[in-house]
Scaffold this active site. Structure first.
Site, short mmCIF file in Angstrom:
data_model
loop_
_atom_site.label_atom_id
_atom_site.label_comp_id
_atom_site.label_asym_id
_atom_site.label_seq_id
_atom_site.Cartn_x
_atom_site.Cartn_y
_atom_site.Cartn_z
CG HIS A 37 -3.87 -4.19 -0.49
ND1 HIS A 37 -2.94 -3.54 -0.98
CD2 HIS A 37 -4.18 -3.57 0.57
CE1 HIS A 37 -3.05 -2.61 -1.07
NE2 HIS A 37 -3.29 -2.13 -0.35
CG ASP A 82 -2.38 0.76 1.14
OD1 ASP A 82 -3.14 0.97 0.33
OD2 ASP A 82 -1.79 2.17 1.65
CE1 TYR A 92 -5.14 7.22 -0.56
CE2 TYR A 92 -5.10 6.98 1.31
CZ TYR A 92 -5.66 6.00 0.45
OH TYR A 92 -5.10 5.09 0.50
#
Length: 420
Positions: free
Chosen positions: A392, A180, A337
């Site tokens: 993930h 990630d 982000y």
């Protein structure tokens, strides 16, 4: 009170829940205003369904933070001052004289606790295999690390922070693992801080396909031709079914990728979202649960009917959720982000070729997978393994597979550099 200077560190104790915080949590998760839903069950296509959230909220009502705190307290925790922020990390030195320093870096929505099953086995050299000095930090704005107080903490700044941590600890050379954001930040470290980072291991590689650059045309002409053929014939037809999954190819365009809505709002308006996630523990849990369901491996017959995969216990998930709630860091964690999008950092991550040794472990249900061809042209790929399960969060889902993969790569790196 002692104020740390730059690069200094101090021991850190995992905190208890205050009675006030615990009472506030119980009140909020027992008096919930549940959202309106359609009469028909559409599985997870509209997001986390209430039946899944309700089952975990019920477990959260009797969840014992103290048990998780005691487990975490077995490790040595510290906080180091780096560019004005106190950065939390676990530091477990191995007794093995041939141990390799490794930093394990989490992403979102995760914490350092993602690695709780692999810290000790890596430190101790499970089954007599390669041992490591294990460092597992909390990213700035995540968990027990301070949150940045000004703009600018994107991938480059995070990478500089993690590299400084390792160097300040005396690890002039180190190995890196991340997925990630941990994988994305790791790619930056592997290409911009490779005077210290000497090996890069990831389950989320970020590379370009075999473009017709002079280097690729000289060394990999067939791979370049194969890539352009795939644009006509399709990735699955050229590389094999499921070998190419570009879940991160579009950062915030929901018309091209129906799973990137969370990136769109976190990358553009994180403040507005943060009110609900900071004030409502159920909202926080639901926001995280969607990812722990969608990004993990489920047998096909249980994909729509179970909240978490069998490989992740509710207690493990609730420990992660409780870490966010206890530290009130969901709002600060999602700002990476925004920073990445507004600094146009993703293209800067993808472009450079990785010149240090690289290992990639491709888990069956990760959000992104790239053909081995792409990795070979864009990195010094020395190890590549495809896993039949996992997703993930491999350190939670398939810790034994990940440990073996890390030990295999660590042993290779140690053989290449006896002074590592």
């Amino acid at each position: 009170m002692h104020f740390l200077s730059e690069g200094e560190f101090e021991p850190f104790e995992v905190p208890e829940f205050s009675k006030e915080k615990q009472q506030q949590l119980i009140e909020k998760i027992t008096n919930v205003v549940w959202p309106n839903e359609l009469e028909k069950d559409y599985g997870w296509t509209l997001g986390a369904p209430s039946w899944a959230v309700k089952s975990l909220v019920k477990e959260w009502q009797t969840f014992e933070w103290e048990e998780s705190r005691v487990e975490m307290a077995q490790w040595h925790h510290y906080r180091m001052k780096i560019e004005g922020l106190l950065i939390h990390y676990v530091h477990e030195r191995s007794s093995n004289p041939h141990a390799v320093p490794i930093v394990l870096l989490h992403g979102w929505p995760s914490t350092f606790y993602e690695f709780h099953k692999i810290i000790n086995p890596l430190r101790d050299g499970l089954h007599g295999n390669q041992a490591f000095h294990v460092i597992a930090p909390s990213l700035p704005g995540f968990g027990f690390s301070d949150a940045p107080t000004e703009k600018g903490y994107g991938v480059a700044k995070m990478a500089s922070t993690i590299n400084a941590l390792m160097v300040n600890l005396g690890y002039d050379k180190y190995m890196y693992h991340g997925g990630d954001w941990g994988g994305i930040i790791g790619k930056w470290i592997a290409t911009r801080h490779n005077d210290h980072c000497k090996a890069y291991h990831t389950n989320l590689p970020m590379v370009l396909p075999p473009m017709p650059t002079p280097r690729n045309l000289i060394f990999y002409p067939f791979k370049v031709l194969k890539f352009f053929s795939s644009l006509v014939l399709g990735f699955d037809n050229v590389y094999g079914v499921g070998k190419t999954i570009l879940g991160g190819a579009t950062f915030a365009n929901a018309e091209r990728n129906r799973d990137c809505g969370y990136r769109s709002i976190q990358g553009t308006k994180p403040y507005t979202l943060a009110y609900g996630l900071s004030d409502s523990p159920v909202g926080l849990l639901g926001w995280m649960l969607e990812k722990y369901h969608d990004w993990t491996f489920h047998p096909a017959e249980r994909q729509d009917t179970e909240a978490l995969p069998e490989t992740i216990a509710p207690k493990e998930f609730l420990t992660q959720v409780s870490l966010y709630w206890l530290t009130n860091t969901m709002s600060s964690s999602i700002r990476i982000y925004y920073e990445c999008l507004h600094q146009n950092e993703m293209i800067k991550v993808v472009l450079p070729r990785v010149k240090i040794p690289v290992a990639v472990c491709a888990f069956a249900h990760d959000i992104s997978r790239m053909p081995k061809d792409w990795l070979e042209t864009s990195t010094d790929l020395q190890q590549y393994n495809e896993m039949i399960s996992g997703g993930h969060f491999p350190a939670l889902e398939e810790p034994e597979m990940l440990i073996e993969d890390l030990q295999q790569f660590g042993r290779r790196i140690k053989q290449q550099n006896k002074h590592f």
